[in-house]
Design a protein around this motif. Structure first.
Motif, PDB file in Angstrom:
ATOM      1  N   SER A 123       0.813  -1.214   0.000  1.00  0.00           N
ATOM      2  CA  SER A 123       0.000   0.000   0.000  1.00  0.00           C
ATOM      3  C   SER A 123       0.849   1.268   0.000  1.00  0.00           C
ATOM      4  CB  SER A 123      -0.930   0.015   1.217  1.00  0.00           C
ATOM      5  OG  SER A 123      -0.186   0.076   2.422  1.00  0.00           O
ATOM      6  N   ARG A 125       3.909   1.825   2.342  1.00  0.00           N
ATOM      7  CA  ARG A 125       4.943   1.883   3.397  1.00  0.00           C
ATOM      8  C   ARG A 125       5.857   0.685   3.202  1.00  0.00           C
ATOM      9  NH1 ARG A 125       0.307   4.998   3.539  1.00  0.00           N
ATOM     10  NH2 ARG A 125       0.346   6.436   5.310  1.00  0.00           N
ATOM     11  N   ILE A 186      -1.574   4.198  -1.413  1.00  0.00           N
ATOM     12  CA  ILE A 186      -2.500   4.784  -0.438  1.00  0.00           C
ATOM     13  C   ILE A 186      -1.702   5.792   0.376  1.00  0.00           C
ATOM     14  CG2 ILE A 186      -3.996   4.325   1.527  1.00  0.00           C
ATOM     15  CD1 ILE A 186      -4.487   1.565   0.377  1.00  0.00           C
ATOM     16  N   ARG A 187      -1.990   7.056   0.222  1.00  0.00           N
ATOM     17  CA  ARG A 187      -1.142   8.109   0.775  1.00  0.00           C
ATOM     18  C   ARG A 187      -1.641   8.659   2.114  1.00  0.00           C
ATOM     19  NH1 ARG A 187       2.438   9.300  -3.128  1.00  0.00           N
ATOM     20  NH2 ARG A 187       1.912   8.769  -5.270  1.00  0.00           N
ATOM     21  N   THR A 188      -2.865   8.326   2.500  1.00  0.00           N
ATOM     22  CA  THR A 188      -3.404   8.874   3.744  1.00  0.00           C
ATOM     23  C   THR A 188      -3.438   7.805   4.825  1.00  0.00           C
ATOM     24  OG1 THR A 188      -5.702   8.326   3.185  1.00  0.00           O
ATOM     25  CG2 THR A 188      -4.849  10.439   2.404  1.00  0.00           C
ATOM     26  N   THR A 189      -3.312   8.256   6.058  1.00  0.00           N
ATOM     27  CA  THR A 189      -3.381   7.325   7.192  1.00  0.00           C
ATOM     28  C   THR A 189      -4.758   6.684   7.288  1.00  0.00           C
ATOM     29  OG1 THR A 189      -1.764   8.688   8.374  1.00  0.00           O
ATOM     30  CG2 THR A 189      -3.049   7.120   9.674  1.00  0.00           C
ATOM     31  N   THR A 190      -5.788   7.461   6.986  1.00  0.00           N
ATOM     32  CA  THR A 190      -7.152   6.922   7.031  1.00  0.00           C
ATOM     33  C   THR A 190      -7.320   5.779   6.036  1.00  0.00           C
ATOM     34  OG1 THR A 190      -8.001   9.107   7.646  1.00  0.00           O
ATOM     35  CG2 THR A 190      -9.595   7.494   6.811  1.00  0.00           C
ATOM     36  N   GLY A 191      -6.804   5.974   4.835  1.00  0.00           N
ATOM     37  CA  GLY A 191      -6.898   4.921   3.833  1.00  0.00           C
ATOM     38  C   GLY A 191      -6.155   3.674   4.246  1.00  0.00           C
TER      39      GLY A 191
END
Length: 297
Positions: A123, A125, A186-191
């Motif tokens: 994703s 990281r 996926i660049r957002t923590t929420t995603g």
């Protein structure tokens, strides 16, 4: 900085960039805790190992590992998801866990951690996820050696033959050069949190689907996990394959782990190899036509 870390680098590289590396390490670990220091030391060890093996971003081997890394991760994650789903299915059908000992629960815990590590890596990281997946795969291997394999395998060579391939495949992404790692999808923590919640629930659903009366052969269960892992790897990974050799190396982890999952056997190996060869030829022809078209343009 511990001088032993710098000695890991080739002598010429150490003379040219040793002071830079030591200064960067000092800045990264200043006022940092032991975990951060260990993490930075791991980065240096991995970088030095890549240079020693000739798999840096400037080397052909490094670019090859960059192409195959997402597929090695996808295969590792699909294998872990398949094992978890199969264990859940057996537990539901029989009414008892697949493993009833503490080590048995540890094996499944490491398997879940391997799965989550690959999800995190694919994703976006990459470093955190790949290291987590490899560490968890190593933990699974240790638990298997202690609890399961002594009574199932007779010789140390059989132990190595059983444990080494999954570990090697889980380690391949660690050799991917840092500047050639797959881009974050996926660049957002929420995603990322949503994906981390959705992925285990999907494995649970896959494991319990037999209870609905639909039934699912192990091969199809494995195919679903592989398809989901490839979908998570996405188009960036697939578009990186430009030659038949790259395709073969990208597909090999799926075949190997499919064998260890009991899906690819004597009766299915030949069709899988034929499919691999034909698809590799198609990829080669497609790339040749694309290069010809670009040349004419």
């Amino acid at each position: 900085m511990n001088p032993r870390l710098l000695r890991l680098y080739p002598a010429g590289f150490r003379r040219a960039f040793g002071d830079e590396i030591a200064e960067a390490y000092r800045e990264a670990t200043e006022d940092a805790g032991p975990v951060t220091r260990l993490w930075e030391a791991g980065d240096i060890v991995a970088h030095a190992l890549r240079l020693r093996l000739g798999v840096g971003s400037a080397h052909r081997g490094g670019r090859l590992f960059a192409v195959t890394a997402p597929f090695a991760l996808a295969a590792t994650g699909a294998h872990a998801a398949f094992l978890l789903a199969s264990a859940l299915n057996r537990a539901y059908v029989t009414g008892r866990p697949a493993f009833e000992s503490p080590l048995g629960y540890a094996i499944h815990g490491f398997c879940l951690l391997t799965f989550l590590g690959t999800v995190v890596a694919l994703s976006g990281r990459f470093a955190v996820g790949a290291r987590t997946a490899f560490a968890a795969a190593a933990g699974t291997a240790v638990c298997l050696v202690i609890s399961v394999l002594p009574g199932a395998l007779d010789t140390p060579l059989e132990h190595v033959a059983y444990l080494a391939p999954p570990l090697v495949i889980a380690a391949l992404p660690l050799l991917c050069p840092a500047d050639l790692r797959p881009p974050g999808r996926i660049r957002t923590t929420t995603g990322l949190v949503a994906l981390m919640l959705w992925a285990p629930l999907t494995v649970v659903l896959l494991g319990l689907i037999d209870a609905s009366g639909l039934g699912m052969m192990p091969m199809w269960r494995c195919a679903v996990t592989v398809a989901a892992a490839l979908a998570l790897a996405g188009r960036p990974a697939l578009s990186g394959i430009r030659t038949a050799g790259q395709f073969a190396l990208a597909a090999a982890p799926f075949l190997v782990l499919g064998h260890f999952a009991g899906v690819v056997g004597e009766d299915t190996a030949l069709p899988c190899l034929a499919l691999l060869a034909s698809t590799a030829s198609a990829v080669r022809l497609w790339c040749r036509r694309r290069s010809d078209t670009a040349g004419h343009a």
